[in-house]
Scaffold this active site. Structure first.
Site, PDB file in Angstrom:
ATOM      1  N   HIS A   1       0.830  -1.225   0.000  1.00 31.32           N
ATOM      2  CA  HIS A   1       0.000   0.000   0.000  1.00 31.32           C
ATOM      3  C   HIS A   1       0.860   1.268   0.000  1.00 31.32           C
ATOM      4  O   HIS A   1       0.405   2.324   0.452  1.00 31.32           O
ATOM      5  CB  HIS A   1      -0.943   0.044   1.207  1.00 31.32           C
ATOM      6  CG  HIS A   1      -1.677  -1.241   1.458  1.00 31.32           C
ATOM      7  ND1 HIS A   1      -2.927  -1.498   0.949  1.00 31.32           N
ATOM      8  CD2 HIS A   1      -1.319  -2.354   2.152  1.00 31.32           C
ATOM      9  CE1 HIS A   1      -3.321  -2.710   1.325  1.00 31.32           C
ATOM     10  NE2 HIS A   1      -2.356  -3.253   2.044  1.00 31.32           N
TER      11      HIS A   1
ATOM     12  N   SER B   1      14.993  21.843 -14.798  1.00 37.74           N
ATOM     13  CA  SER B   1      13.827  22.672 -15.064  1.00 37.74           C
ATOM     14  C   SER B   1      14.315  24.025 -15.552  1.00 37.74           C
ATOM     15  O   SER B   1      15.327  24.532 -15.072  1.00 37.74           O
ATOM     16  CB  SER B   1      13.015  22.846 -13.775  1.00 37.74           C
ATOM     17  OG  SER B   1      12.247  24.028 -13.855  1.00 37.74           O
TER      18      SER B   1
ATOM     19  N   LYS C   1      16.008  21.735  -9.546  1.00 38.54           N
ATOM     20  CA  LYS C   1      15.324  20.493  -9.890  1.00 38.54           C
ATOM     21  C   LYS C   1      16.143  19.526 -10.723  1.00 38.54           C
ATOM     22  O   LYS C   1      16.931  19.918 -11.567  1.00 38.54           O
ATOM     23  CB  LYS C   1      14.003  20.800 -10.616  1.00 38.54           C
ATOM     24  CG  LYS C   1      13.051  21.475  -9.660  1.00 38.54           C
ATOM     25  CD  LYS C   1      11.613  21.285  -9.923  1.00 38.54           C
ATOM     26  CE  LYS C   1      11.118  19.924 -10.227  1.00 38.54           C
ATOM     27  NZ  LYS C   1       9.677  19.865 -10.162  1.00 38.54           N
TER      28      LYS C   1
ATOM     29  N   GLU D   1       9.485   8.943 -16.242  1.00 39.44           N
ATOM     30  CA  GLU D   1       8.104   9.348 -16.529  1.00 39.44           C
ATOM     31  C   GLU D   1       7.702   8.925 -17.946  1.00 39.44           C
ATOM     32  O   GLU D   1       6.582   8.484 -18.194  1.00 39.44           O
ATOM     33  CB  GLU D   1       7.961  10.863 -16.364  1.00 39.44           C
ATOM     34  CG  GLU D   1       8.107  11.305 -14.913  1.00 39.44           C
ATOM     35  CD  GLU D   1       8.354  12.804 -14.793  1.00 39.44           C
ATOM     36  OE1 GLU D   1       7.507  13.582 -15.262  1.00 39.44           O
ATOM     37  OE2 GLU D   1       9.413  13.197 -14.256  1.00 39.44           O
TER      38      GLU D   1
ATOM     39  N   GLN E   1      -4.810  -4.018 -42.971  1.00 40.71           N
ATOM     40  CA  GLN E   1      -3.630  -3.222 -43.303  1.00 40.71           C
ATOM     41  C   GLN E   1      -3.232  -2.300 -42.139  1.00 40.71           C
ATOM     42  O   GLN E   1      -2.084  -1.879 -42.048  1.00 40.71           O
ATOM     43  CB  GLN E   1      -3.924  -2.401 -44.564  1.00 40.71           C
ATOM     44  CG  GLN E   1      -2.795  -1.501 -45.007  1.00 40.71           C
ATOM     45  CD  GLN E   1      -3.000  -1.010 -46.422  1.00 40.71           C
ATOM     46  OE1 GLN E   1      -2.706  -1.710 -47.376  1.00 40.71           O
ATOM     47  NE2 GLN E   1      -3.545   0.183 -46.568  1.00 40.71           N
TER      48      GLN E   1
ATOM     49  N   LYS F   1      -0.087  -3.023 -39.085  1.00 43.01           N
ATOM     50  CA  LYS F   1       1.355  -2.795 -38.985  1.00 43.01           C
ATOM     51  C   LYS F   1       1.712  -1.496 -38.270  1.00 43.01           C
ATOM     52  O   LYS F   1       2.626  -1.480 -37.449  1.00 43.01           O
ATOM     53  CB  LYS F   1       1.979  -2.844 -40.387  1.00 43.01           C
ATOM     54  CG  LYS F   1       2.032  -4.282 -40.921  1.00 43.01           C
ATOM     55  CD  LYS F   1       2.403  -4.384 -42.360  1.00 43.01           C
ATOM     56  CE  LYS F   1       1.285  -3.988 -43.301  1.00 43.01           C
ATOM     57  NZ  LYS F   1       0.052  -4.822 -43.186  1.00 43.01           N
TER      58      LYS F   1
HETATM   59  N1  ARG Z   1      -0.882  -3.601 -48.106  1.00 45.34           N
HETATM   60  C1  ARG Z   1      -1.749  -4.701 -47.842  1.00 45.34           C
HETATM   61  C2  ARG Z   1      -1.818  -4.944 -46.317  1.00 45.34           C
HETATM   62  O1  ARG Z   1      -0.945  -4.523 -45.650  1.00 45.34           O
HETATM   63  C3  ARG Z   1      -1.274  -5.932 -48.536  1.00 45.34           C
HETATM   64  C4  ARG Z   1      -2.338  -6.941 -48.805  1.00 45.34           C
HETATM   65  C5  ARG Z   1      -3.278  -6.417 -49.839  1.00 45.34           C
HETATM   66  N2  ARG Z   1      -4.251  -7.408 -50.193  1.00 45.34           N
HETATM   67  C6  ARG Z   1      -5.351  -7.107 -50.849  1.00 45.34           C
HETATM   68  N3  ARG Z   1      -6.168  -8.078 -51.103  1.00 45.34           N
HETATM   69  N4  ARG Z   1      -5.637  -5.903 -51.208  1.00 45.34           N
HETATM   70  O2  ARG Z   1      -2.730  -5.551 -45.801  1.00 45.34           O
END
Ligand code: ARG
Length: 479
Positions: A177, A298, A304, A311, A343, A346
């Site tokens: 705590h 600071s 400081k 952080e 898509q 990523k």
């Molecule tokens: N740039 C696309 C992605 O990252 C690649 C796959 C595209 N596939 C499609 N059927 N349009 O998902």
């Protein structure tokens, strides 16, 4: 990326290798070019160019396999492989003219390949689709990132281990705590993080093992009529085996989600340490001093030293966990198989990986450099009646009191000390005997923090010998 003028939709439309009326890769039935907004929402090249190495590796394996299976000629495969090598060299040099009109890394690579090798470039996409291609690339990327993360986390464990070794006997308050609970050692506290990070590494390892199957050859979704050898491409790319269901291969992103889940938990651990560092380095605590390299000043308050690195490590967790929530939200509504929603997988994953990477690096720097303040720590270790449990244990051990009774007696003594504004060890024997007449002078031995810590010899306890045994075990494991 340099020479990036082609990234504006207008410039790329004018300068790229694609036709002015429709996309050369898929535009056979289209009479018009996409609208600029369509191009902007559709293009992923700004993000997925990070998978260039993986994309080219996947294509080389595919080309070689197609030739080995007699689907394309050996001469074509040779041209494709050397052309792909030129493409990746150009990309590495930073001079590659990425084009948004070409949407993504797959089509950017293929379009350039066509400029370099001509007609055979059109044969590379035989028995393949961007759906399995992107699944391969992304798996390879996540796999590489898991390996990088694992190495960084091992370094971080070594840094904690070094702190633990240097401070195996150093007493400090242990908290529950955020209230003083029982004295522990600095070494014990540092080793707690070695254990947490070990489990983090285990989670990444588990994710890697499940991820390591090759989707290449699943093609668009149903597999292919060409006599491909998926086992060959899988092993060429370091996968354990090909995936067993083509629909699943192109439609799932659980490998990325597992990575993000493991990353979130790891970031959470780093964030807890960061929070401790923020508290410990405050003027009120002064438990540790951060190095100048990992503190900031600071602009208005000259006194400081701010723990900005800690952080920010604490804050980066938000990105990592956000990416997990973001991607699982993208995925949860998608009927099988591929949808363009995917898509978006990523960018979130890359952002999270970068955030985690930075968080691990900053944590490593802080842990390596931070100096525990032995005097302050040991003084604080005894504050707040932190050895009350030791007193209760003594009453059980020496006087045979039931623990509940011992707890009550000790509570009464703590109250007596509190009223006088003194520590337990400052109560006179007479004052103690007024509460429990059988208490003897020997009791003072357990009231010191050093004794308290040394007595916690149960496996995994804070006694310096126990901690040293754990340090030795981990030194072996991390050697
Ligand atoms: N740039 C696309 C992605 O990252 C690649 C796959 C595209 N596939 C499609 N059927 N349009 O998902």
């Amino acid at each position: 990326m340099t020479a990036d003028s082609s990234n504006s939709p207008k410039a790329s439309a004018a300068s790229s290798a694609i036709s002015k009326t429709s996309n050369e890769m898929w535009g056979g039935r289209f009479a018009e070019r996409p609208d600029a907004v369509m191009e902007a929402i559709n293009a992923s090249i700004d993000v997925d160019k990070r998978m260039a190495e993986q994309d080219v590796a996947g294509s080389k394996a595919h080309a070689r396999m197609l030739a080995a299976q007699g689907v394309i000629s050996a001469a074509d495969a040779e041209a494709l492989v050397s052309g792909l090598e030129q493409v990746i060299t150009e990309i590495r040099s930073g001079a590659f003219p990425f084009s948004r009109a070409l949407e993504d890394i797959h089509m950017n690579v293929e379009a350039r390949l066509k400029e370099i090798v001509g007609e055979p470039a059109g044969r590379l996409h035989t028995a393949r689709s961007r759906n399995d291609q992107v699944a391969v690339d992304f798996r390879l990327w996540v796999r590489d990132e898991i390996d990088r993360t694992d190495r960084a986390l091992a370094d971080l464990q070594r840094a904690f281990l070094a702190q633990a070794e240097a401070g195996a006997d150093l007493v400090m308050p242990g908290f529950t705590h955020l209230q003083s609970a029982q004295p522990v050692t600095w070494g014990h506290h540092m080793m707690a993080y070695v254990e947490m990070i070990a489990r983090d590494r285990g989670r990444f390892r588990d994710a890697r093992a499940r991820l390591n199957e090759s989707p290449l050859g699943a093609a668009a979704l149903a597999g292919t009529s060409f006599p491909i050898d998926r086992h060959a491409t899988a092993s060429a790319l370091g996968f354990d085996r090909p995936t067993a269901n083509s629909l699943d291969s192109v439609s799932d992103r659980d490998f990325a989600l597992e990575f993000l889940a493991a990353a979130s938990i790891c970031a959470m651990h780093l964030s807890r340490l960061a929070e401790e560092i923020v508290i410990w380095s405050s003027a009120q605590f002064r438990f540790v001093r951060l190095s100048d390299k990992f503190s900031t000043g600071s602009s208005i308050m000259p006194q400081k030293r701010n723990p900005d690195a800690a952080e920010l490590v604490r804050a980066k967790t938000g990105r990592v966990t956000g990416a997990f929530v973001g991607l699982s939200t993208v995925m949860k509504g998608l009927a099988l198989t591929y949808s363009k929603d995917m898509q978006e997988d990523k960018e979130q994953t890359f952002l999270a990986a970068d955030a985690l990477d930075l968080a691990i690096g900053a944590t490593l720097g802080m842990v390596r450099d931070m100096a525990p303040n032995a005097e302050v720590l040991s003084k604080a270790a005894g504050a707040g009646y932190a050895t009350a449990t030791d007193l209760a244990d003594w009453l059980v051990r020496r006087l045979g009191l039931p623990f509940r009774t011992a707890h009550h007696v000790t509570g009464t003594l703590v109250k007596a000390a509190e009223v006088k504004g003194i520590g337990l060890e400052e109560l006179s024997l007479a004052e103690m005997q007024a509460v429990e007449p059988r208490i003897e002078a020997e009791v003072y031995e357990v009231l010191g923090v050093e004794n308290s810590v040394r007595s916690r010899v149960s496996y995994g306890g804070t006694a310096p010998d126990q901690v040293r045994a754990q340090i030795a075990r981990w030194k072996g494991l991390l050697a």
